[in-house]
Design a protein around this motif. Sequence first.
Motif, PDB file in Angstrom:
ATOM      1  N   TYR A   1     -44.814  11.089   6.568  1.00  0.00           N
ATOM      2  CA  TYR A   1     -45.677  11.676   5.557  1.00  0.00           C
ATOM      3  C   TYR A   1     -46.896  12.268   6.239  1.00  0.00           C
ATOM      4  O   TYR A   1     -47.155  12.006   7.414  1.00  0.00           O
TER       5      TYR A   1
ATOM      6  N   ARG B   1     -56.755   0.993   1.896  1.00  0.00           N
ATOM      7  CA  ARG B   1     -56.947   1.454   3.260  1.00  0.00           C
ATOM      8  C   ARG B   1     -55.760   2.295   3.704  1.00  0.00           C
ATOM      9  O   ARG B   1     -54.647   2.137   3.208  1.00  0.00           O
ATOM     10  N   ARG B   2     -56.028   3.157   4.669  1.00  0.00           N
ATOM     11  CA  ARG B   2     -54.943   3.964   5.255  1.00  0.00           C
ATOM     12  C   ARG B   2     -53.839   3.039   5.764  1.00  0.00           C
ATOM     13  O   ARG B   2     -54.112   2.026   6.392  1.00  0.00           O
TER      14      ARG B   2
ATOM     15  N   ALA C   1     -51.830   1.264   4.003  1.00  0.00           N
ATOM     16  CA  ALA C   1     -51.504   0.123   3.131  1.00  0.00           C
ATOM     17  C   ALA C   1     -50.160   0.326   2.430  1.00  0.00           C
ATOM     18  O   ALA C   1     -49.502  -0.641   2.047  1.00  0.00           O
TER      19      ALA C   1
ATOM     20  N   ASP D   1     -52.464   9.711  -5.766  1.00  0.00           N
ATOM     21  CA  ASP D   1     -52.285   8.989  -4.495  1.00  0.00           C
ATOM     22  C   ASP D   1     -53.458   9.398  -3.616  1.00  0.00           C
ATOM     23  O   ASP D   1     -53.450  10.453  -2.998  1.00  0.00           O
TER      24      ASP D   1
ATOM     25  N   SER E   1     -42.956  -4.467  -2.303  1.00  0.00           N
ATOM     26  CA  SER E   1     -42.529  -3.744  -1.105  1.00  0.00           C
ATOM     27  C   SER E   1     -42.009  -2.382  -1.534  1.00  0.00           C
ATOM     28  O   SER E   1     -41.212  -2.293  -2.469  1.00  0.00           O
TER      29      SER E   1
ATOM     30  N   PHE F   1     -37.586   5.291  -0.450  1.00  0.00           N
ATOM     31  CA  PHE F   1     -38.626   4.886   0.490  1.00  0.00           C
ATOM     32  C   PHE F   1     -38.841   6.016   1.487  1.00  0.00           C
ATOM     33  O   PHE F   1     -37.868   6.551   2.034  1.00  0.00           O
ATOM     34  N   ILE F   2     -40.088   6.377   1.725  1.00  0.00           N
ATOM     35  CA  ILE F   2     -40.364   7.407   2.715  1.00  0.00           C
ATOM     36  C   ILE F   2     -40.901   6.750   3.974  1.00  0.00           C
ATOM     37  O   ILE F   2     -41.565   5.736   3.908  1.00  0.00           O
ATOM     38  N   SER F   3     -40.591   7.353   5.102  1.00  0.00           N
ATOM     39  CA  SER F   3     -41.133   6.776   6.333  1.00  0.00           C
ATOM     40  C   SER F   3     -41.984   7.783   7.094  1.00  0.00           C
ATOM     41  O   SER F   3     -42.642   7.424   8.058  1.00  0.00           O
TER      42      SER F   3
ATOM     43  N   LYS G   1     -49.828   3.204   0.042  1.00  0.00           N
ATOM     44  CA  LYS G   1     -50.070   3.870  -1.240  1.00  0.00           C
ATOM     45  C   LYS G   1     -49.045   4.966  -1.501  1.00  0.00           C
ATOM     46  O   LYS G   1     -48.455   5.054  -2.574  1.00  0.00           O
ATOM     47  N   SER G   2     -48.857   5.817  -0.495  1.00  0.00           N
ATOM     48  CA  SER G   2     -47.917   6.927  -0.678  1.00  0.00           C
ATOM     49  C   SER G   2     -46.489   6.410  -0.820  1.00  0.00           C
ATOM     50  O   SER G   2     -45.720   6.891  -1.657  1.00  0.00           O
TER      51      SER G   2
ATOM     52  N   ASP H   1     -41.480  -7.066   2.479  1.00  0.00           N
ATOM     53  CA  ASP H   1     -40.331  -7.154   3.396  1.00  0.00           C
ATOM     54  C   ASP H   1     -40.770  -7.558   4.814  1.00  0.00           C
ATOM     55  O   ASP H   1     -39.937  -7.948   5.625  1.00  0.00           O
TER      56      ASP H   1
ATOM     57  N   ASN I   1     -48.811  -5.251  -0.443  1.00  0.00           N
ATOM     58  CA  ASN I   1     -47.588  -4.489  -0.130  1.00  0.00           C
ATOM     59  C   ASN I   1     -46.951  -4.967   1.181  1.00  0.00           C
ATOM     60  O   ASN I   1     -47.554  -5.699   1.947  1.00  0.00           O
ATOM     61  N   LYS I   2     -45.734  -4.513   1.400  1.00  0.00           N
ATOM     62  CA  LYS I   2     -44.920  -4.804   2.597  1.00  0.00           C
ATOM     63  C   LYS I   2     -44.388  -6.240   2.567  1.00  0.00           C
ATOM     64  O   LYS I   2     -44.370  -6.943   3.570  1.00  0.00           O
TER      65      LYS I   2
ATOM     66  N   PRO J   1     -50.688  11.803   6.203  1.00  0.00           N
ATOM     67  CA  PRO J   1     -51.654  10.851   5.655  1.00  0.00           C
ATOM     68  C   PRO J   1     -52.886  11.497   5.038  1.00  0.00           C
ATOM     69  O   PRO J   1     -53.630  10.849   4.324  1.00  0.00           O
TER      70      PRO J   1
END
Length: 266
Positions: free
Chosen positions: A49, A28-29, A31, A74, A164, A45-47, A33-34, A137, A134-135, A51
Amino acid sequence: MSSVFGKPRAGSGPQSAPLEVNLAILGRRGAGKSALTVKFLTRRFISEYDPNLEDTYSSEETVDHQPVHLRVMDTADLDTPRNCERYLNWAHAFLVVYSMDSRQSFKDSSSYLELLALHAKETQRSSPALLLGNKLDMAQYRQVTKAEGAALAGKFGCLFFEVSACLDFEHVQHVFHEAVREARRELEKHSLPRPLFISEERALPHQAPLTARHGLASCTFNTLSTVSLKEMPAVAQAKLVTVKSSRAQSKRKAPALTLLKGFKIF
Ligand SMILES: Nc1nc2c(ncn2[C@@H]2O[C@H](COP(=O)(O)OP(=O)(O)OP(=O)(O)O)[C@@H](O)[C@H]2O)c(=O)[nH]1
């Protein structure tokens, strides 16, 4: 065979050309992935982008002392899987990602696993999937327990990891390399290359939209014999961008990271 869309065969030994593995990241958007893809390719880590971008990246890896030419798609499916053939018929393995702080994202990962299982059934060919929560953290905000993730993975017979994109690179790299190992096992079972896109268009009686059975709007399930050339992804949708991991990982050569278009990398 096209180096972008073809399904290459597995390498047979240390002297052979690098093993070529196509890996699609689904979920899902939001989540992650990127973020996971870029973490794997760049250790960063990118913050921020875009989508809506969907790109396929390429990286030279070494997995168990074997050179591997890894392509990572991706995906950007928006709200529901669309035009799924672009990855279903391309990838040797899938990373299905959910965000552990989102129950909806977990539900969607289940739909993706179901989609893959149905595709395997209809084409009589299975491609391994790994389920990623994912996530990690953000575990204090989790809506999905580790046991639930493991149970879902168990139901579909796939590996499961909590990860993460913010934390250590090695764990993310390990997961991607596990996907390569899974793909390699599957490729070694089928020594012959398998056909990808066949131009014949012929509706089969059993062909049914997944919408009807699984609520996956806009994603029709075609067997290989019904997939047409016009369903091949447009170049803009699946552009191959080569990112040598050794370069991308070097801070001294940070400009090379601009190859990952659409991302701001810190
Ligand atoms: N805290 C935390 N945030 C993350 C992690 N991974 C991704 N994010 C954030 O979650 C948001 C969505 O991440 P993306 O990687 O863009 O998610 P995506 O699945 O690619 O989403 P689409 O591009 O919309 O399909 C972004 O704000 C990221 O910075 C993670 O492991 N931890």
